[in-house]
Design a protein around this motif. Structure first.
Motif, PDB file in Angstrom:
ATOM      1  N   UNK A  49      23.070 -13.841 -38.478  1.00 25.12           N
ATOM      2  CA  UNK A  49      24.495 -14.275 -38.544  1.00 25.12           C
ATOM      3  C   UNK A  49      25.064 -14.565 -37.280  1.00 25.12           C
ATOM      4  N   UNK A  50      24.196 -14.435 -36.277  1.00 21.56           N
ATOM      5  CA  UNK A  50      24.860 -14.499 -34.914  1.00 21.56           C
ATOM      6  C   UNK A  50      23.769 -15.780 -33.859  1.00 21.56           C
ATOM      7  N   UNK A  51      24.810 -16.312 -33.128  1.00 19.07           N
ATOM      8  CA  UNK A  51      24.001 -17.308 -32.255  1.00 19.07           C
ATOM      9  C   UNK A  51      23.703 -16.565 -31.056  1.00 19.07           C
ATOM     10  N   UNK A  52      22.428 -16.354 -30.517  1.00 14.18           N
ATOM     11  CA  UNK A  52      21.909 -16.025 -29.558  1.00 14.18           C
ATOM     12  C   UNK A  52      21.027 -16.593 -28.838  1.00 14.18           C
ATOM     13  N   UNK A  53      21.130 -16.566 -27.237  1.00 15.66           N
ATOM     14  CA  UNK A  53      20.196 -17.401 -26.454  1.00 15.66           C
ATOM     15  C   UNK A  53      19.077 -16.113 -26.069  1.00 15.66           C
ATOM     16  N   UNK A  54      17.719 -16.591 -26.574  1.00 18.22           N
ATOM     17  CA  UNK A  54      16.838 -15.444 -26.359  1.00 18.22           C
ATOM     18  C   UNK A  54      16.090 -15.760 -25.027  1.00 18.22           C
ATOM     19  N   UNK A  55      16.050 -16.887 -24.474  1.00 21.34           N
ATOM     20  CA  UNK A  55      15.351 -17.125 -23.407  1.00 21.34           C
ATOM     21  C   UNK A  55      15.822 -18.189 -22.329  1.00 21.34           C
ATOM     22  N   UNK A  56      15.662 -18.367 -21.235  1.00 17.94           N
ATOM     23  CA  UNK A  56      16.139 -19.621 -20.580  1.00 17.94           C
ATOM     24  C   UNK A  56      14.947 -19.426 -19.206  1.00 17.94           C
ATOM     25  N   UNK A  69      21.325 -18.238 -35.172  1.00 16.60           N
ATOM     26  CA  UNK A  69      20.476 -19.258 -34.547  1.00 16.60           C
ATOM     27  C   UNK A  69      20.065 -18.658 -33.320  1.00 16.60           C
ATOM     28  N   UNK A  70      18.866 -18.759 -32.937  1.00 18.33           N
ATOM     29  CA  UNK A  70      18.246 -18.396 -31.666  1.00 18.33           C
ATOM     30  C   UNK A  70      17.961 -19.534 -30.873  1.00 18.33           C
ATOM     31  N   UNK A  71      18.349 -19.533 -29.647  1.00 14.15           N
ATOM     32  CA  UNK A  71      18.292 -20.590 -28.676  1.00 14.15           C
ATOM     33  C   UNK A  71      17.194 -20.325 -27.494  1.00 14.15           C
ATOM     34  N   UNK A  72      16.320 -21.017 -27.336  1.00 12.40           N
ATOM     35  CA  UNK A  72      15.549 -20.910 -25.989  1.00 12.40           C
ATOM     36  C   UNK A  72      15.702 -22.322 -25.292  1.00 12.40           C
ATOM     37  N   UNK A  73      16.167 -21.994 -24.008  1.00 13.98           N
ATOM     38  CA  UNK A  73      16.391 -23.174 -23.041  1.00 13.98           C
ATOM     39  C   UNK A  73      15.384 -23.115 -21.973  1.00 13.98           C
ATOM     40  N   UNK A  74      15.003 -24.806 -21.782  1.00 10.47           N
ATOM     41  CA  UNK A  74      14.023 -24.757 -20.695  1.00 10.47           C
ATOM     42  C   UNK A  74      14.630 -25.825 -19.766  1.00 10.47           C
ATOM     43  N   UNK A  75      14.985 -25.353 -18.720  1.00 10.51           N
ATOM     44  CA  UNK A  75      15.688 -26.073 -17.637  1.00 10.51           C
ATOM     45  C   UNK A  75      14.613 -26.839 -17.105  1.00 10.51           C
ATOM     46  N   UNK A  76      14.592 -28.281 -16.808  1.00 10.50           N
ATOM     47  CA  UNK A  76      13.424 -28.978 -16.220  1.00 10.50           C
ATOM     48  C   UNK A  76      14.127 -29.922 -15.279  1.00 10.50           C
TER      49      UNK A  76
END
Length: 321
Positions: free
Chosen positions: A44-51, A84-91
């Motif tokens: 039920x939560x929006x989380x950023x799990x990795x950048x 929602x779990x979000x993983x963001x890969x900055x390129x």
């Protein structure tokens, strides 16, 4: 159609302002860009799990991260409570002038819409990406975000109400972008700008914006080139970009149609007619940056017409219990 449980998307970098079109012109390029992975959860939560790729500079707090805010605003708009779990890969480098925050926001908005079964059209995702931009840099400017989302070359005709127009581009128009490894924060660059400009300069700028758009739509490469002049913003911002005048001179002597700052810099871009000229321009710009002792990245491509794309997707597993 199977409901997706996870998705990986790519969102492209962008060039904004395009010399004479401060805050109203932008276009997407093939590389670099950001990759985002979104997975539906039952929390039920929006989380950023990795950048990754940010050297620890970006916030993991959802409400402070451009990608997180875009997802939160999207779910709020639809009235959905969804984990929602979000993983963001900055390129791409932060503070590069290549729309780094816009790519993350656009990728997140596009990805969550796909996971929800694409109930909204792509153009209707722009407000969520803009709120992500606002969280990242304090300004909800649409030149980067609209270009990253819609692909191609865009004109932001109006902000109130928001009105974005796609502009056609010539088939043989190529872009060269060089990014010297010097960080110049957008907020610092905006502080250089004046609240008022002389009427003479405004008239010159209006003529160049009109000329650039007319040149793009009529495939008049000479008109594109002579319209790529900025008399308002570039003279101020270029003073903070090492070697700007030397790089410009080398690019133009190598055959570029025109030259300018990408966004707020320090990246610089050129338009060229044909891939061969675009590559020659890249080599000429590289030589100058090397001589100044900077490391750099260089990119050559056409204008990216696709915007965000799906790299991989996984369907929800049906329970057998």
């Amino acid at each position: 159609m199977e409901k997706l449980s996870s998705i990986s998307v790519f969102a492209p970098a962008t060039v904004a302002n395009v010399t004479c079109g401060f805050d109203v012109l932008g276009f997407a390029i093939d590389a670099p860009g950001d990759t985002l992975e979104l997975t539906l959860t039952e929390t039920g939560e929006v989380r950023i799990t990795e950048i990754t790729g940010d050297e620890g500079k970006l916030p993991l707090a959802v409400e402070k991260n451009t990608a997180g805010v875009a997802v939160l605003e999207y779910l709020k708009h639809l009235g959905i409570k969804q984990g929602v779990d979000i993983r963001l890969h900055k390129q791409m480098p932060l503070g590069s002038g290549l729309g780094s925050s816009a790519a993350s926001a656009v990728g997140a908005a596009f990805a969550i819409n796909e996971l929800m079964g694409a109930p909204l059209e792509r153009k209707d995702l722009l407000p969520f990406a803009l709120e992500g931009e606002r969280a990242a840099c304090g300004f909800a400017h649409a030149d980067n975000a609209a270009a990253a989302l819609m692909g191609g070359f865009v004109l932001v005709r109006s902000y109130e109400p928001l009105d974005v127009v796609n502009i056609s581009v010539p088939e043989d128009l190529f872009v060269t972008v060089i990014h010297p490894d010097v960080e110049v924060p957008t907020k610092q660059m905006r502080k250089l700008l004046k609240e008022q400009v002389p009427l003479k300069d405004a008239v010159t700028q209006w003529g160049n914006v009109g000329g650039l758009i007319a040149g793009l739509m009529s495939s008049d490469y000479a008109l594109i080139g002579r319209s790529m002049e900025d008399v308002i913003v570039e003279p101020l911002r270029s003073t903070l970009i090492p070697g700007f005048q030397e790089v410009r001179k080398a690019a133009m002597e190598a055959g570029a149609l025109g030259f300018g700052i990408s966004g707020s810099g320090p990246s610089q871009f050129t338009f060229s007619q044909g891939p061969e000229t675009a590559q020659k321009v890249a080599e000429a710009m590289e030589e100058v940056i090397k001589s100044l002792g900077f490391t750099y990245q260089v990119y050559v491509s056409k204008v990216n017409m696709q915007g965000p794309t799906v790299l991989a997707a996984e369907a929800q597993q049906q329970s057998t219990v």
